[in-house]
Scaffold this motif. Structure first.
Motif, PDB file in Angstrom:
ATOM      1  N   ARG A  38       0.838  -1.198   0.000  1.00 57.90           N
ATOM      2  CA  ARG A  38       0.000   0.000   0.000  1.00 57.90           C
ATOM      3  C   ARG A  38       0.873   1.248   0.000  1.00 57.90           C
ATOM      4  O   ARG A  38       1.849   1.343   0.735  1.00 57.90           O
ATOM      5  N   SER A  51      -3.239   8.152 -10.830  1.00 58.83           N
ATOM      6  CA  SER A  51      -3.747   6.995 -10.098  1.00 58.83           C
ATOM      7  C   SER A  51      -5.212   6.737 -10.422  1.00 58.83           C
ATOM      8  O   SER A  51      -5.622   5.585 -10.624  1.00 58.83           O
ATOM      9  N   ARG A  52      -5.997   7.786 -10.496  1.00 58.77           N
ATOM     10  CA  ARG A  52      -7.425   7.626 -10.819  1.00 58.77           C
ATOM     11  C   ARG A  52      -7.619   7.135 -12.248  1.00 58.77           C
ATOM     12  O   ARG A  52      -8.495   6.310 -12.507  1.00 58.77           O
ATOM     13  N   GLN A  55      -6.718   3.448 -12.227  1.00 58.43           N
ATOM     14  CA  GLN A  55      -7.786   2.672 -11.601  1.00 58.43           C
ATOM     15  C   GLN A  55      -8.982   2.527 -12.534  1.00 58.43           C
ATOM     16  O   GLN A  55      -9.583   1.447 -12.620  1.00 58.43           O
ATOM     17  N   LEU A  58      -8.090  -0.028 -15.189  1.00 59.29           N
ATOM     18  CA  LEU A  58      -8.073  -1.373 -14.614  1.00 59.29           C
ATOM     19  C   LEU A  58      -9.485  -1.891 -14.352  1.00 59.29           C
ATOM     20  O   LEU A  58      -9.805  -3.043 -14.664  1.00 59.29           O
ATOM     21  N   ILE A  59     -10.351  -1.042 -13.824  1.00 59.28           N
ATOM     22  CA  ILE A  59     -11.734  -1.451 -13.574  1.00 59.28           C
ATOM     23  C   ILE A  59     -12.457  -1.732 -14.886  1.00 59.28           C
ATOM     24  O   ILE A  59     -13.208  -2.712 -14.995  1.00 59.28           O
ATOM     25  N   SER A  62     -11.209  -5.071 -16.262  1.00 59.40           N
ATOM     26  CA  SER A  62     -11.755  -6.164 -15.445  1.00 59.40           C
ATOM     27  C   SER A  62     -13.228  -6.397 -15.760  1.00 59.40           C
ATOM     28  O   SER A  62     -13.664  -7.552 -15.890  1.00 59.40           O
TER      29      SER A  62
END
Length: 98
Positions: A38, A51-52, A55, A58-59, A62
């Motif tokens: 972390r 980072s957003r 993410q 990645l989402i 997925s």
């Protein structure tokens, strides 16, 4: 000095995965450090934005993979949601793995 810090000293943080080592290759040595865990440091606004975005990507990937798996399971079971309509993915997968 930096190699000593990277290989030996672990005073600057604890991580879930902390693997350090040396690979000897003929007369050369390659030092590696693998850290995972972390992120507890304060992020700059640019780092927060990156980072957003990461993410969100990645989402999205997925979610797409999960939909693809459910579609293939539906096709294996022979369930047709719309009569006479298909994306052709199941037929393509049968050809590839046949």
């Amino acid at each position: 000095m930096h190699l000593k810090t990277a290989i030996g000293a672990r005073q600057w943080g604890s991580h879930l995965i902390d693997h350090r080592g040396v690979i000897k290759f003929f007369k050369y040595r390659y030092y590696f450090v693998i850290l995972a865990g972390r992120n507890r440091r304060q992020l700059s606004p640019n780092e927060v934005k990156a980072s957003r975005i990461a993410q969100a990507i990645l989402i999205s990937i997925s979610f797409f993979i999960i939909l693809l798996i459910f579609y293939l399971i539906k096709s294996v079971l022979g369930i047709n949601l719309f009569q006479g309509f298909s994306f052709g993915l199941w037929g393509y997968m049968q050809e590839v793995f046949a």
